[in-house]
Design a protein around this motif. Structure first.
Motif, PDB file in Angstrom:
ATOM      1  N   ASP A  45       0.855  -1.194   0.000  1.00 24.48           N
ATOM      2  CA  ASP A  45       0.000   0.000   0.000  1.00 24.48           C
ATOM      3  C   ASP A  45       0.879   1.227   0.000  1.00 24.48           C
TER       4      ASP A  45
ATOM      5  N   ASN B 237     -10.365   3.512   2.179  1.00 27.35           N
ATOM      6  CA  ASN B 237     -11.698   4.019   2.510  1.00 27.35           C
ATOM      7  C   ASN B 237     -12.441   3.097   3.467  1.00 27.35           C
TER       8      ASN B 237
ATOM      9  N   ASN C 140      -6.400   7.462  -2.845  1.00 25.50           N
ATOM     10  CA  ASN C 140      -7.056   6.837  -4.010  1.00 25.50           C
ATOM     11  C   ASN C 140      -7.081   7.829  -5.174  1.00 25.50           C
TER      12      ASN C 140
ATOM     13  N   ASP D 187      -4.525   5.379  -9.467  1.00 24.34           N
ATOM     14  CA  ASP D 187      -3.308   4.688  -9.933  1.00 24.34           C
ATOM     15  C   ASP D 187      -3.629   3.351 -10.597  1.00 24.34           C
TER      16      ASP D 187
ATOM     17  N   GLU E 196     -13.463  -0.732  -5.252  1.00 21.46           N
ATOM     18  CA  GLU E 196     -13.881   0.492  -5.947  1.00 21.46           C
ATOM     19  C   GLU E 196     -13.341   0.595  -7.358  1.00 21.46           C
TER      20      GLU E 196
ATOM     21  N   LEU F 117     -18.845  -2.424   0.418  1.00 22.39           N
ATOM     22  CA  LEU F 117     -18.061  -3.393   1.193  1.00 22.39           C
ATOM     23  C   LEU F 117     -18.391  -4.807   0.743  1.00 22.39           C
TER      24      LEU F 117
HETATM   25  C1  LIG Z   1     -16.790   8.052   4.608  1.00 21.87           C
HETATM   26  C2  LIG Z   1     -17.098   6.764   3.889  1.00 21.87           C
HETATM   27  C3  LIG Z   1     -18.112   5.948   4.368  1.00 21.87           C
HETATM   28  C4  LIG Z   1     -18.423   4.768   3.688  1.00 21.87           C
HETATM   29  N1  LIG Z   1     -19.350   3.931   4.244  1.00 21.87           N
HETATM   30  C5  LIG Z   1     -19.593   2.735   3.662  1.00 21.87           C
HETATM   31  C6  LIG Z   1     -20.407   1.770   4.298  1.00 21.87           C
HETATM   32  O1  LIG Z   1     -20.846   1.942   5.448  1.00 21.87           O
HETATM   33  N2  LIG Z   1     -20.668   0.609   3.621  1.00 21.87           N
HETATM   34  C7  LIG Z   1     -20.143   0.344   2.395  1.00 21.87           C
HETATM   35  O2  LIG Z   1     -20.446  -0.703   1.820  1.00 21.87           O
HETATM   36  N3  LIG Z   1     -19.302   1.232   1.788  1.00 21.87           N
HETATM   37  C8  LIG Z   1     -19.007   2.393   2.406  1.00 21.87           C
HETATM   38  N4  LIG Z   1     -18.121   3.256   1.818  1.00 21.87           N
HETATM   39  C9  LIG Z   1     -17.507   2.853   0.540  1.00 21.87           C
HETATM   40  C10 LIG Z   1     -16.380   1.835   0.850  1.00 21.87           C
HETATM   41  O3  LIG Z   1     -15.377   2.469   1.589  1.00 21.87           O
HETATM   42  C11 LIG Z   1     -15.767   1.268  -0.388  1.00 21.87           C
HETATM   43  O4  LIG Z   1     -16.725   0.719  -1.240  1.00 21.87           O
HETATM   44  C12 LIG Z   1     -14.768   0.165  -0.039  1.00 21.87           C
HETATM   45  O5  LIG Z   1     -14.156   0.351   1.202  1.00 21.87           O
HETATM   46  C13 LIG Z   1     -13.724   0.138  -1.111  1.00 21.87           C
HETATM   47  O6  LIG Z   1     -12.725  -0.760  -0.766  1.00 21.87           O
HETATM   48  P1  LIG Z   1     -11.397  -0.858  -1.624  1.00 21.87           P
HETATM   49  O7  LIG Z   1     -10.606  -1.886  -0.890  1.00 21.87           O
HETATM   50  O8  LIG Z   1     -11.712  -1.026  -3.039  1.00 21.87           O
HETATM   51  O9  LIG Z   1     -10.692   0.562  -1.532  1.00 21.87           O
HETATM   52  P2  LIG Z   1      -9.951   1.285  -0.304  1.00 21.87           P
HETATM   53  O10 LIG Z   1     -10.484   0.762   0.991  1.00 21.87           O
HETATM   54  O11 LIG Z   1     -10.084   2.720  -0.531  1.00 21.87           O
HETATM   55  O12 LIG Z   1      -8.427   0.805  -0.436  1.00 21.87           O
HETATM   56  C14 LIG Z   1      -7.612   1.226  -1.484  1.00 21.87           C
HETATM   57  C15 LIG Z   1      -6.159   1.252  -1.004  1.00 21.87           C
HETATM   58  O13 LIG Z   1      -5.290   1.291  -2.139  1.00 21.87           O
HETATM   59  C16 LIG Z   1      -4.162   2.075  -1.798  1.00 21.87           C
HETATM   60  N5  LIG Z   1      -3.505   2.544  -3.042  1.00 21.87           N
HETATM   61  C17 LIG Z   1      -3.944   3.444  -3.949  1.00 21.87           C
HETATM   62  N6  LIG Z   1      -3.064   3.591  -4.952  1.00 21.87           N
HETATM   63  C18 LIG Z   1      -2.020   2.753  -4.681  1.00 21.87           C
HETATM   64  C19 LIG Z   1      -0.774   2.457  -5.325  1.00 21.87           C
HETATM   65  N7  LIG Z   1      -0.396   3.056  -6.465  1.00 21.87           N
HETATM   66  N8  LIG Z   1       0.053   1.557  -4.752  1.00 21.87           N
HETATM   67  C20 LIG Z   1      -0.274   0.941  -3.595  1.00 21.87           C
HETATM   68  N9  LIG Z   1      -1.430   1.202  -2.919  1.00 21.87           N
HETATM   69  C21 LIG Z   1      -2.296   2.088  -3.468  1.00 21.87           C
HETATM   70  C22 LIG Z   1      -4.738   3.198  -0.972  1.00 21.87           C
HETATM   71  O14 LIG Z   1      -3.758   3.791  -0.153  1.00 21.87           O
HETATM   72  C23 LIG Z   1      -5.822   2.468  -0.159  1.00 21.87           C
HETATM   73  O15 LIG Z   1      -5.339   2.069   1.116  1.00 21.87           O
HETATM   74  C24 LIG Z   1     -17.756   4.429   2.484  1.00 21.87           C
HETATM   75  C25 LIG Z   1     -16.717   5.236   2.027  1.00 21.87           C
HETATM   76  C26 LIG Z   1     -16.368   6.386   2.731  1.00 21.87           C
HETATM   77  C27 LIG Z   1     -15.233   7.233   2.236  1.00 21.87           C
END
Ligand SMILES: Cc1cc2nc3c(=O)[nH]c(=O)nc-3n(C[C@H](O)[C@H](O)[C@H](O)COP(=O)(O)OP(=O)(O)OC[C@H]3O[C@@H](n4cnc5c(N)ncnc54)[C@H](O)[C@@H]3O)c2cc1C
Length: 499
Positions: free
Chosen positions: A40, A50, A229, A232, A464, A480
């Protein structure tokens, strides 16, 4: 990103430590990848992307109370509390219909089917394998009406400690499984020798990409979650020929505290900056005008599109307004005194005057809007005296009667706003995540080549970053679940690579 380094070899590298990446890594480990690494770009104190900022809301198909009682930790089967809960089943057809109707039928049906059909089993896996502490979401998804906890909006599950609990559970499970996490490690290039799973989120934290895809006004939107985010994953995958798909003009955005930080979420207050009490009142812009039907549907079917509507208003802000009837129903975590700046007044005139000092330029129109709203509510209740206010159902208590109609209705929960003290809270638009992303195979989560539509060997994607699932709007709690469903699939497929 090579899957080898000078000192060690990995069978699978996952990019991103959020919910989707963590599910993928664990699933890969359980599916035969002996050495799994998560990288990460964030520092250790920003672990979880997120996912950390969420409320932990998980949408799933379920068969009603008896189906979910065994996996929640805040209600015991057979308890007095359990006997006071009204919870309708949420079927596969309900979930499918919710995603499709909110996306105006544009969502990829195969992606939707995969999420829906795997949702309940995946929740069980999160409970059993990740040790996720699920709760019934009384504070967000139920109202206490006539002594009964009535759940509404199809979504009933949350987690202990919200997103903080989600990520803590993942971190513990990853550690136990011996999965390494390297922080401060931005991925800059993809070289897939074994398996790589992209789970690096959308592009919501990049002002430049928001401007490019969503429009220049989006450069001003506040970021609700991680500042990392920045799209990338799209760039990396495109460089190896991946296909982009989905809604590049749409995103998830909510009513958000005007005083929240601009370009990043706050790890302390986190999701508490959300301001979702509009169904209990009305929203008025700097011109003194309402601009959405605040009672169009349950909050969790409208909240993800109303941020965009706020952004469109003059100055990109507005106020939510209530009176003494509904202020006690506002959620404490979003509206308590230590969380948000409140403007109180003993009359609407005084309220208008106070808001004028904070950006309301047309106080006359503000007063007209309040009056015509209250007149319309009064006319409706005269005509339909038997219609009672009930926040747990779409009660039909509206501004539209044969005697009087507003051009912009409030279709449900339309109580008068006439009983002092009055309360206003200033809001703006907070962007949550973006909808456009990578095209994947719904069965394997394999990233598709733009040229052929076939999967790129060894490259998978979840969370996402996946495009094609949500368009324009979104049923709360689906992100989620979707990330976990495709994360598990990606992990299973990663286990097959090289065999
Ligand atoms: C305030 C808020 C409330 C929310 N509430 C809900 C909820 O209650 N229920 C629900 O279903 N969804 C909710 N969501 C949406 C939810 O967060 C997302 O759908 C889900 O967490 C996305 O997960 P992810 O693992 O795809 O992305 P993320 O959890 O965002 O993880 C992506 C990771 O990739 C890393 N990254 C980015 N670019 C690079 C790179 N080049 N190299 C290495 N690492 C990198 C980032 O640092 C980050 O840690 C909410 C979002 C927010 C912001």
């Amino acid at each position: 990103m090579p899957t080898t380094s000078s000192s060690c070899v990995y069978d699978c590298i996952v990019v991103g430590s959020g919910n989707a990446g963590s599910c993928a890594a664990l699933s890969a480990k359980d599916s035969g990848c002996a050495r799994v690494l998560i990288v990460d770009k964030c520092s250790p104190d920003w672990v979880g992307g997120n996912g950390y900022f969420t409320a932990g809301a998980h949408r799933t198909v379920h068969d009603g109370l008896h189906d979910l009682l065994p996996i929640v930790c805040n209600v015991e089967a057979g308890s007095n509390l359990a006997s006071k809960i009204d919870m309708d089943p949420y079927t596969a057809a309900d979930f499918t219909n919710d995603i499709l109707r909110l996306g105006d039928g544009r969502s990829d049906p195969a992606l939707v089917r995969t999420v829906v059909e795997n949702s309940r089993e995946t929740i069980q896996w999160l409970h059993d394998r990740v040790n996720m502490s699920f709760t019934f979401s009384f504070n967000r998804q139920a109202y206490l009406v006539d002594g009964r906890q009535k759940f509404w909006g199809g979504m009933v599950l949350s987690t202990e400690e919200g997103g903080k609990g989600v990520i803590a559970a993942h971190q513990a499970a990853l550690k136990e499984a011996g999965i390494e996490v390297w922080f401060d490690t931005p991925v800059t290039e993809l070289i897939t020798e074994e398996a790589v799973i992209l789970a690096s989120g959308g592009y919501e934290a990049s002002r430049a990409l928001r401007g490019k895809y969503l429009g220049s006004e989006w450069e001003q939107a506040k970021v609700r979650g991680t500042p990392h985010n920045t799209g990338d994953g799209m760039t990396l995958a495109q460089a190896v020929g991946a296909r982009l798909t989905g809604d590049f003009t749409g995103c998830h955005s909510t009513c958000w505290d005007f005083d929240a930080p601009d370009d990043t979420g706050d790890r302390q207050l986190s999701n508490q900056y959300t301001k979702s009490g509009y169904t209990l009142g009305i929203m008025i812009n700097a011109d003194g005008m309402r601009f959405v039907d605040e009672g169009e549907d349950f909050r969790n079917y409208t909240y993800a599109k109303f941020g965009k509507e706020v952004l469109k208003q003059p100055g990109g802000f507005a106020w939510q307004v209530w009176d003494s009837r509904t202020t006690p129903w506002l959620r404490k975590e979003e509206y308590s005194d230590d969380v948000v700046r409140k403007v109180w007044a003993d009359s609407v005139e005084e309220l208008a005057e106070k808001l004028a000092a904070d950006g309301l330029w047309n106080t006359t129109q503000f007063l007209n809007t309040m009056k015509s709203y209250n007149d319309a509510v009064a006319a409706f209740s005269q005509e339909s005296a038997s219609t009672k206010w009930d926040p747990a159902v779409k009660d039909g208590l509206s501004t539209q009667s044969s005697a009087k109609q507003l051009l912009l209705p409030k279709s449900n929960w339309a109580l008068p706003i006439s009983s002092p003290p009055f309360l206003a809270v200033k809001i703006t638009c907070g962007i949550t995540f973006t909808f456009g992303g990578l095209a994947i195979d719904p069965e394997t989560a394999g990233v598709l080549l733009d040229k052929t539509g076939k999967s790129i060997p060894g490259l998978f994607c979840t969370g996402e970053l996946v495009g094609g699932l949500f368009y324009g709007n979104y049923p709360g709690g689906s992100g989620l679940t979707a990330g976990a469903v495709f994360g598990r699939k990606a992990g299973i497929e990663a286990g097959k690579v090289g065999q």
